[in-house]
Scaffold this motif. Structure first.
Motif, PDB file in Angstrom:
ATOM      1  N   SER A 123      75.743  18.095   5.121  1.00 45.09           N
ATOM      2  CA  SER A 123      77.091  17.377   4.923  1.00 45.09           C
ATOM      3  C   SER A 123      78.253  16.550   6.183  1.00 45.09           C
ATOM      4  N   ARG A 124      77.750  16.997   7.250  1.00 43.96           N
ATOM      5  CA  ARG A 124      78.546  16.175   8.339  1.00 43.96           C
ATOM      6  C   ARG A 124      78.453  15.117   9.129  1.00 43.96           C
ATOM      7  N   ASN A 125      76.165  14.464   8.159  1.00 52.88           N
ATOM      8  CA  ASN A 125      76.231  13.995   9.060  1.00 52.88           C
ATOM      9  C   ASN A 125      75.880  12.110   7.604  1.00 52.88           C
ATOM     10  N   PRO A 126      75.699  11.458   7.904  1.00 54.49           N
ATOM     11  CA  PRO A 126      75.224   9.921   7.012  1.00 54.49           C
ATOM     12  C   PRO A 126      73.469  10.195   6.578  1.00 54.49           C
ATOM     13  N   LEU A 127      73.949   9.604   5.321  1.00 55.01           N
ATOM     14  CA  LEU A 127      72.585  10.243   5.083  1.00 55.01           C
ATOM     15  C   LEU A 127      71.374   9.155   5.808  1.00 55.01           C
ATOM     16  N   THR A 128      71.170   8.204   6.317  1.00 52.69           N
ATOM     17  CA  THR A 128      70.547   7.493   7.432  1.00 52.69           C
ATOM     18  C   THR A 128      69.763   8.459   8.076  1.00 52.69           C
ATOM     19  N   GLU A 129      70.950   9.479   8.329  1.00 55.36           N
ATOM     20  CA  GLU A 129      70.919  10.233   9.792  1.00 55.36           C
ATOM     21  C   GLU A 129      69.855  11.105   9.012  1.00 55.36           C
ATOM     22  N   ALA A 130      69.466  11.714   8.082  1.00 59.50           N
ATOM     23  CA  ALA A 130      68.928  12.571   7.033  1.00 59.50           C
ATOM     24  C   ALA A 130      67.462  12.448   6.860  1.00 59.50           C
ATOM     25  N   VAL A 131      67.312  11.103   7.195  1.00 59.02           N
ATOM     26  CA  VAL A 131      66.730  10.431   6.390  1.00 59.02           C
ATOM     27  C   VAL A 131      65.907   9.929   7.374  1.00 59.02           C
ATOM     28  N   ARG A 132      66.093   9.370   8.296  1.00 59.97           N
ATOM     29  CA  ARG A 132      65.586   8.532   9.374  1.00 59.97           C
ATOM     30  C   ARG A 132      65.197   9.332  11.235  1.00 59.97           C
ATOM     31  N   ASP A 133      64.427   9.116  11.933  1.00 64.62           N
ATOM     32  CA  ASP A 133      64.548   9.606  13.249  1.00 64.62           C
ATOM     33  C   ASP A 133      64.454   8.588  14.034  1.00 64.62           C
ATOM     34  N   SER A 134      64.029   7.416  13.782  1.00 64.44           N
ATOM     35  CA  SER A 134      64.432   5.935  15.270  1.00 64.44           C
ATOM     36  C   SER A 134      64.818   5.189  13.931  1.00 64.44           C
ATOM     37  N   ASP A 135      64.876   3.491  14.659  1.00 62.08           N
ATOM     38  CA  ASP A 135      65.049   2.896  14.975  1.00 62.08           C
ATOM     39  C   ASP A 135      63.909   1.512  14.939  1.00 62.08           C
ATOM     40  N   GLU A 157      78.224  12.474   4.915  1.00 58.22           N
ATOM     41  CA  GLU A 157      78.752  12.163   4.950  1.00 58.22           C
ATOM     42  C   GLU A 157      79.469  11.050   4.345  1.00 58.22           C
ATOM     43  N   GLU A 158      79.015  10.581   3.204  1.00 61.83           N
ATOM     44  CA  GLU A 158      79.734   9.407   2.669  1.00 61.83           C
ATOM     45  C   GLU A 158      80.002   9.579   0.960  1.00 61.83           C
ATOM     46  N   ASN A 159      79.516  10.962   1.046  1.00 65.04           N
ATOM     47  CA  ASN A 159      79.700  11.552  -0.620  1.00 65.04           C
ATOM     48  C   ASN A 159      78.407  11.684  -1.244  1.00 65.04           C
ATOM     49  N   GLN A 160      77.165  10.883  -0.891  1.00 67.07           N
ATOM     50  CA  GLN A 160      76.259  11.081  -1.573  1.00 67.07           C
ATOM     51  C   GLN A 160      75.243  12.446  -2.353  1.00 67.07           C
ATOM     52  N   PHE A 161      74.991  13.198  -3.054  1.00 70.89           N
ATOM     53  CA  PHE A 161      74.526  13.509  -3.115  1.00 70.89           C
ATOM     54  C   PHE A 161      73.026  13.537  -3.580  1.00 70.89           C
ATOM     55  N   ILE A 162      72.169  14.020  -2.250  1.00 77.25           N
ATOM     56  CA  ILE A 162      70.504  14.577  -2.120  1.00 77.25           C
ATOM     57  C   ILE A 162      70.190  15.450  -1.736  1.00 77.25           C
ATOM     58  N   TRP A 163      69.303  15.651  -2.626  1.00 70.10           N
ATOM     59  CA  TRP A 163      68.415  17.543  -2.942  1.00 70.10           C
ATOM     60  C   TRP A 163      67.354  17.315  -1.217  1.00 70.10           C
ATOM     61  N   VAL A 164      67.630  17.798  -0.984  1.00 66.55           N
ATOM     62  CA  VAL A 164      67.326  18.596   0.466  1.00 66.55           C
ATOM     63  C   VAL A 164      66.353  20.476   0.330  1.00 66.55           C
TER      64      VAL A 164
END
Length: 332
Positions: A128-140, A80-87
């Motif tokens: 692509s419609r979520n922030p990077l942290t949502e894809a990396v982490r699962d909890s707080d 979402e922040e237009n930061q490219f990652i490999w998934v």
């Protein structure tokens, strides 16, 4: 009698020929199959056992009944922040309807190709419609970890005010998670399940196996990590410079005290020495004033005469012991 034997032999021969053509076939455990007649599906079988088909006309196509794995190729996706990652994504699936599966995709390779299109598309859309942290982490949970200043030793904590370092290093709050990595995988399953059943496939799960930064993002992350460590290092340096200033100030004060005491003592000793010297000079003068005056003049000549470049007159009182007879001591 002979006619009956002939019929029996013919019947036996026909039975042998029929069996040789293979009317019977076996479906093993973990397998399922469709029965084709001139390319048209006439039956499907999912239970293991001995099956019957029409020789020559019918053809059996078998498929695995077990759970299969799908490994997608890693794809570069913007967040979402237009930061490219490999998934890198993996999934598990199975053939739920062998008849529909054969009609739509026919082979396992074709099914994997369809899964590539569907799952990769859904993963790209959801990531692509979520922030990077949502894809990396699962909890707080990371925000609940109690951190301590690992850089300061126990001895240093008693003497050094490291509040700046603690604030810099330990007081870190990460953004709260709204969806999380697992829920993103569930969203992929939900979206993909709307399309996959038409191929006779059941999608069991989708797992985001690995996420890593792209090269350009990796450099920015490294730069941010370097900046954070430099900030911590600067906090240490600032704290050390403060301690250094305190120690130098204390040392300067102590040095001034010692020097003041030494100067006072030196002045006292010098005063005593000057007093003793004056007493000695006075006693020497009282014993023979004329000789004392002569000796002092000689000492002055010895000190000053080497410095004279030119003497214009010798009439001065200073030269009386050198050039005037009245200044010379009487010989005994």
């Amino acid at each position: 009698m002979k006619k009956g034997v002939t019929v029996g032999v013919v019947a036996l021969f026909l039975i042998i020929v029929f069996l040789m053509l293979g009317p019977l076939w076996v479906l093993q455990e973990g397998e399922q199959a469709v029965l084709l007649q001139f390319g048209r599906i006439v039956a499907s079988h999912q239970d293991a056992g001995l099956k019957l088909k029409t020789p020559v006309i019918d053809r059996v196509v078998k498929f695995p009944k077990k759970i299969l794995s799908w490994d997608g190729a890693a794809q570069r996706i913007p967040t979402e922040e237009n930061q490219f990652i490999w998934v890198d994504t993996t999934a598990r699936w199975r053939i739920a309807d062998p008849g529909l599966f054969y009609e739509s995709v026919t082979t396992i390779d074709q099914a994997a190709s369809r899964l590539d299109d569907i799952i990769d598309s859904e993963v790209r859309k959801i990531i692509s419609r979520n922030p990077l942290t949502e894809a990396v982490r699962d909890s707080d949970v990371i925000n609940e970890i109690e951190r301590r200043n690992v850089f300061a030793t126990a001895g240093a904590q008693e003497s050094i005010d490291d509040s700046v370092i603690v604030d810099t290093f330990t007081q870190i709050t990460y953004p709260a998670i709204q969806t999380g990595r697992t829920n993103l995988s569930d969203e992929v399953i939900t979206e993909a399940t709307r399309l996959i059943p038409q191929f006779g496939i059941e999608l069991i799960d989708v797992v985001i196996r690995q996420i890593k930064y792209s090269d350009d993002l990796t450099e920015s992350v490294y730069n941010r990590m370097i900046a954070d460590r430099q900030q911590i290092a600067q906090a240490f340096r600032s704290d050390g410079e403060g301690q250094k200033a305190d120690w130098l100030g204390q040392r300067s004060r102590e040095l001034n005290v010692v020097l003041s005491a030494a100067r006072r003592q030196a002045e006292e000793i010098k005063g005593d020495a000057d007093a003793q010297a004056a007493n000695i000079y006075a006693e020497a003068y009282n014993q023979d004033p004329e000789f004392y005056e002569f000796w002092k003049a000689i000492e002055a000549y010895r000190t000053l005469m080497p410095r004279f470049r030119k003497t214009l007159t010798t009439d001065a009182e200073f030269f009386k012991y050198l050039y005037r007879k009245e200044g010379q001591l009487a010989r005994p």
